[in-house]
Enzyme design. Sequence first.
Site, PDB file in Angstrom:
ATOM      1  N   ASN A 267       1.269  -0.663   0.180  1.00 48.34           N
ATOM      2  CA  ASN A 267       0.165  -0.110  -0.217  1.00 48.34           C
ATOM      3  C   ASN A 267       0.723   1.566  -0.353  1.00 48.34           C
ATOM      4  O   ASN A 267       1.758   1.505   1.256  1.00 48.34           O
ATOM      5  CB  ASN A 267      -0.524   0.472   1.129  1.00 48.34           C
ATOM      6  CG  ASN A 267      -1.885   1.039   1.410  1.00 48.34           C
ATOM      7  OD1 ASN A 267      -1.998   2.211   0.804  1.00 48.34           O
ATOM      8  ND2 ASN A 267      -2.525   1.564   2.637  1.00 48.34           N
TER       9      ASN A 267
ATOM     10  N   GLU B  67      -4.956  -5.327  10.725  1.00 49.44           N
ATOM     11  CA  GLU B  67      -4.317  -4.333  10.758  1.00 49.44           C
ATOM     12  C   GLU B  67      -4.333  -3.568  12.023  1.00 49.44           C
ATOM     13  O   GLU B  67      -5.341  -2.440  11.882  1.00 49.44           O
ATOM     14  CB  GLU B  67      -4.446  -3.225   9.446  1.00 49.44           C
ATOM     15  CG  GLU B  67      -3.783  -3.603   8.370  1.00 49.44           C
ATOM     16  CD  GLU B  67      -3.277  -2.372   7.038  1.00 49.44           C
ATOM     17  OE1 GLU B  67      -2.134  -2.877   6.709  1.00 49.44           O
ATOM     18  OE2 GLU B  67      -4.120  -1.526   6.796  1.00 49.44           O
TER      19      GLU B  67
ATOM     20  N   GLY C 275       2.394   2.558  10.609  1.00 49.52           N
ATOM     21  CA  GLY C 275       3.258   3.080  10.454  1.00 49.52           C
ATOM     22  C   GLY C 275       3.650   3.509  11.834  1.00 49.52           C
ATOM     23  O   GLY C 275       4.514   4.960  11.440  1.00 49.52           O
TER      24      GLY C 275
ATOM     25  N   HIS D 263      -9.467   0.491   5.180  1.00 46.02           N
ATOM     26  CA  HIS D 263      -7.812   0.780   5.646  1.00 46.02           C
ATOM     27  C   HIS D 263      -8.645   1.749   6.755  1.00 46.02           C
ATOM     28  O   HIS D 263      -9.262   2.921   6.760  1.00 46.02           O
ATOM     29  CB  HIS D 263      -6.906   1.470   4.842  1.00 46.02           C
ATOM     30  CG  HIS D 263      -5.990   1.682   5.698  1.00 46.02           C
ATOM     31  ND1 HIS D 263      -5.705   2.530   6.408  1.00 46.02           N
ATOM     32  CD2 HIS D 263      -4.696   0.277   4.854  1.00 46.02           C
ATOM     33  CE1 HIS D 263      -4.239   2.466   6.334  1.00 46.02           C
ATOM     34  NE2 HIS D 263      -3.631   1.202   5.947  1.00 46.02           N
TER      35      HIS D 263
ATOM     36  N   SER E  47       3.728  -2.045  10.082  1.00 47.32           N
ATOM     37  CA  SER E  47       4.939  -1.487  10.157  1.00 47.32           C
ATOM     38  C   SER E  47       5.725  -3.288  10.397  1.00 47.32           C
ATOM     39  O   SER E  47       7.085  -3.626  10.749  1.00 47.32           O
ATOM     40  CB  SER E  47       5.321  -1.228  12.273  1.00 47.32           C
ATOM     41  OG  SER E  47       5.029  -0.585  12.162  1.00 47.32           O
TER      42      SER E  47
ATOM     43  N   LYS F 206       0.073   4.255  -0.241  1.00 41.38           N
ATOM     44  CA  LYS F 206      -0.365   5.572   0.145  1.00 41.38           C
ATOM     45  C   LYS F 206      -0.078   6.560  -0.512  1.00 41.38           C
ATOM     46  O   LYS F 206      -0.718   7.105  -1.763  1.00 41.38           O
ATOM     47  CB  LYS F 206       0.008   5.537   1.841  1.00 41.38           C
ATOM     48  CG  LYS F 206       0.150   4.523   2.546  1.00 41.38           C
ATOM     49  CD  LYS F 206      -0.189   4.858   4.363  1.00 41.38           C
ATOM     50  CE  LYS F 206       0.286   3.632   4.564  1.00 41.38           C
ATOM     51  NZ  LYS F 206       0.345   3.072   6.079  1.00 41.38           N
TER      52      LYS F 206
ATOM     53  N   GLU G 225      -6.408   4.082   8.096  1.00 41.64           N
ATOM     54  CA  GLU G 225      -6.664   5.815   7.408  1.00 41.64           C
ATOM     55  C   GLU G 225      -8.162   6.402   7.369  1.00 41.64           C
ATOM     56  O   GLU G 225      -8.440   7.202   7.361  1.00 41.64           O
ATOM     57  CB  GLU G 225      -5.465   6.408   6.418  1.00 41.64           C
ATOM     58  CG  GLU G 225      -4.133   6.052   7.499  1.00 41.64           C
ATOM     59  CD  GLU G 225      -3.199   5.069   6.523  1.00 41.64           C
ATOM     60  OE1 GLU G 225      -2.666   5.521   5.713  1.00 41.64           O
ATOM     61  OE2 GLU G 225      -2.020   4.817   7.284  1.00 41.64           O
TER      62      GLU G 225
HETATM   63  C1  PEP Z   1      -0.706   0.536   5.534  1.00 40.99           C
HETATM   64  O1  PEP Z   1      -0.331   1.182   5.267  1.00 40.99           O
HETATM   65  O2  PEP Z   1      -1.489  -1.194   5.842  1.00 40.99           O
HETATM   66  C2  PEP Z   1       0.745  -0.450   6.985  1.00 40.99           C
HETATM   67  C3  PEP Z   1       0.824  -1.608   7.441  1.00 40.99           C
HETATM   68  O3  PEP Z   1       1.404   0.085   6.831  1.00 40.99           O
HETATM   69  P1  PEP Z   1       2.522   0.411   7.631  1.00 40.99           P
HETATM   70  O4  PEP Z   1       3.098  -0.764   7.143  1.00 40.99           O
HETATM   71  O5  PEP Z   1       3.493   1.936   7.420  1.00 40.99           O
HETATM   72  O6  PEP Z   1       2.923   0.461   9.533  1.00 40.99           O
END
Ligand code: PEP
Length: 248
Positions: free
Chosen positions: A11, A165, A171, A95, A211, A13, A97
């Site tokens: 992703n 997640e 992040g 997601h 992460s 983003k 976000e």
């Molecule tokens: C994501 O955006 O789905 C995600 C898991 O981000 P990150 O790996 O940066 O934590």
Amino acid sequence: MASRQFFVGGNFKMNGTIDSIKGIVKNLNEAQLDKNTEVVVAPPALYLLLTREHLRSGLEVAAQNVFDKPNGAFTGEISVEQLKDSNITWTLLGHSERRVILQESDDFIARKTKYALDGGVSVILCCGETLEQREANKTIEVVTAQLGAVAKDVKDWSKIVVAYEPVWAIGTGKVATTEQAQEVHAAIRSWMAKTLSQEAADKTRIIYGGSVSEKNCKDLAKEQDIDGFLVGGASLKPAFVDIVNAKV
Ligand code: PEP
């Protein structure tokens, strides 16, 4: 028990430029990727076609979002028909976000999931709890409510990959422990057996996001119910290849 193909999504983003995305695609095209892993990358909408045009066949492209209506007067949105027309075969939905910053509800995400699936676009369906919810012991309740909203309208989950997640791990560099992730993945799978069917529970990929890096992916990938990863930050780096190859 059904064997499930390992799945790694990237992703991007709201990151990248024409040049940087071409670079990421070139790196993937030239890399030795585990043939047993399904790989899907999700660039920003503006770069979907560029990515599809340059990415080698066998690697798929996902939108980061899609709308729940046919083409029409919906300024700023992208339709399922347009994704199909552009050979974009997947979309992310739900997601955190978008749930948190754009305030998307469980029901809206469920409607978009149904619309995408009915139109022939596969869905990486994200779910996850905030730190506050985890500390209040509400993780399973929250995650199954998010997935339950989809289960009300969608009975066939064969074109859904669930991405667990935890919001506190996205992040932040704070990855869930292998035990924390496995515990939630197993709970999601048993919820699927009860709510959908044993077949859906056995066959649906449940991937972990939050992460994930080239350093922690191998240990996470050993867990019985972790069928891959959704990768944010690290999907922009060459190390994404090591995550795709976590099972090698
Ligand atoms: C994501 O955006 O789905 C995600 C898991 O981000 P990150 O790996 O940066 O934590």
